[in-house]
Scaffold this active site. Sequence first.
Site, PDB file in Angstrom:
ATOM      1  N   GLU A 190       0.289  -1.162   7.632  1.00  0.00           N
ATOM      2  CA  GLU A 190      -0.361   0.088   8.058  1.00  0.00           C
ATOM      3  C   GLU A 190      -1.209  -0.149   9.295  1.00  0.00           C
ATOM      4  O   GLU A 190      -1.139   0.594  10.275  1.00  0.00           O
ATOM      5  CB  GLU A 190      -1.286   0.607   6.953  1.00  0.00           C
ATOM      6  CG  GLU A 190      -0.596   0.915   5.681  1.00  0.00           C
ATOM      7  CD  GLU A 190      -1.560   0.869   4.511  1.00  0.00           C
ATOM      8  OE1 GLU A 190      -1.727   1.914   3.905  1.00  0.00           O
ATOM      9  OE2 GLU A 190      -2.147  -0.175   4.215  1.00  0.00           O
ATOM     10  N   ASP A 247       4.804   5.048  -5.671  1.00  0.00           N
ATOM     11  CA  ASP A 247       5.334   4.795  -7.023  1.00  0.00           C
ATOM     12  C   ASP A 247       4.621   5.716  -8.002  1.00  0.00           C
ATOM     13  O   ASP A 247       3.703   6.439  -7.624  1.00  0.00           O
ATOM     14  CB  ASP A 247       5.133   3.317  -7.419  1.00  0.00           C
ATOM     15  CG  ASP A 247       3.659   2.931  -7.402  1.00  0.00           C
ATOM     16  OD1 ASP A 247       3.217   2.392  -6.385  1.00  0.00           O
ATOM     17  OD2 ASP A 247       2.947   3.211  -8.381  1.00  0.00           O
TER      18      ASP A 247
HETATM   19  N1  ADE Z   1      -1.054   1.192  -4.841  1.00  0.00           N
HETATM   20  C1  ADE Z   1       0.183   1.705  -4.826  1.00  0.00           C
HETATM   21  N2  ADE Z   1       0.643   1.889  -6.089  1.00  0.00           N
HETATM   22  C2  ADE Z   1      -0.335   1.470  -6.917  1.00  0.00           C
HETATM   23  C3  ADE Z   1      -0.460   1.379  -8.316  1.00  0.00           C
HETATM   24  N3  ADE Z   1       0.535   1.752  -9.127  1.00  0.00           N
HETATM   25  N4  ADE Z   1      -1.613   0.874  -8.843  1.00  0.00           N
HETATM   26  C4  ADE Z   1      -2.613   0.469  -8.021  1.00  0.00           C
HETATM   27  N5  ADE Z   1      -2.530   0.525  -6.680  1.00  0.00           N
HETATM   28  C5  ADE Z   1      -1.416   1.019  -6.125  1.00  0.00           C
END
Ligand code: ADE
Length: 232
Positions: free
Chosen positions: A13, A200
């Site tokens: 990033e 996610d």
């Molecule tokens: N950053 C991106 N996905 C995440 C997750 N599932 N838990 C903690 N930080 C994250």
Amino acid sequence: MDLIGIICAMNKEANFLKEKMTDVNIESHASMDYYSGKLSGKNVVVVRSGTGKVNAAVAAEILAGIFKVDAIINTGIAGSLNKDINIGDVVLSTDAIEHDIDQTTFGFKKGINPDQPESIYTADPELRKIAKEACEKACPYIGVFEGRVLSGDQFISDPEIKDEMVELFGGLCVEMEGAAIAHTAWLNQIPYLVIRAISDKADDSADMDYPTFQKMAVENSVKIVTEMMGMM
Ligand code: ADE
């Protein structure tokens, strides 16, 4: 807001943003490189903090205390906590809380730091407004959601832990830095905003989805911040 601090946890990033900057000057503090210069014509200081709350808080404190930034934006990726928020969508913080603070032994709710009057940090309304417009301009095809961001020093990939978090805190997404930056901004009385693109769903598919969708999510969050700086 003349000078904006931008914190990214990951190299990817920060590198995207640095590539777009002009008039760059680099200073190192606490083993982190701070890139001062212009992004879309706006004076900014960009730093890659590394992951987790301590790294994020240190970066935020240096931006506030040494660079004297007028506001801090934290951009990056997060796991969705809401079935309507999909991979690639964006969450803008209304507030942020550290979900891993636990003094329940002494009768305090999870997330509450009993030493301070506030443990839920309200994001700046002006920054939220600009970010929302920037999303519409830069990424009109993605869903934009406003709500609570949960942060802690854990990657969440267990549906039971996810459900428990949602029940306790009611957040829209979970990540590992935003609330620490919000906390530091609150201590320094400067405005902040967390902008997170979803990589996610913070469940048992997270370990597969995260590496697959990370790049696309990073690109979205970088586009939004770049657009935002041009509007400020
Ligand atoms: N950053 C991106 N996905 C995440 C997750 N599932 N838990 C903690 N930080 C994250």
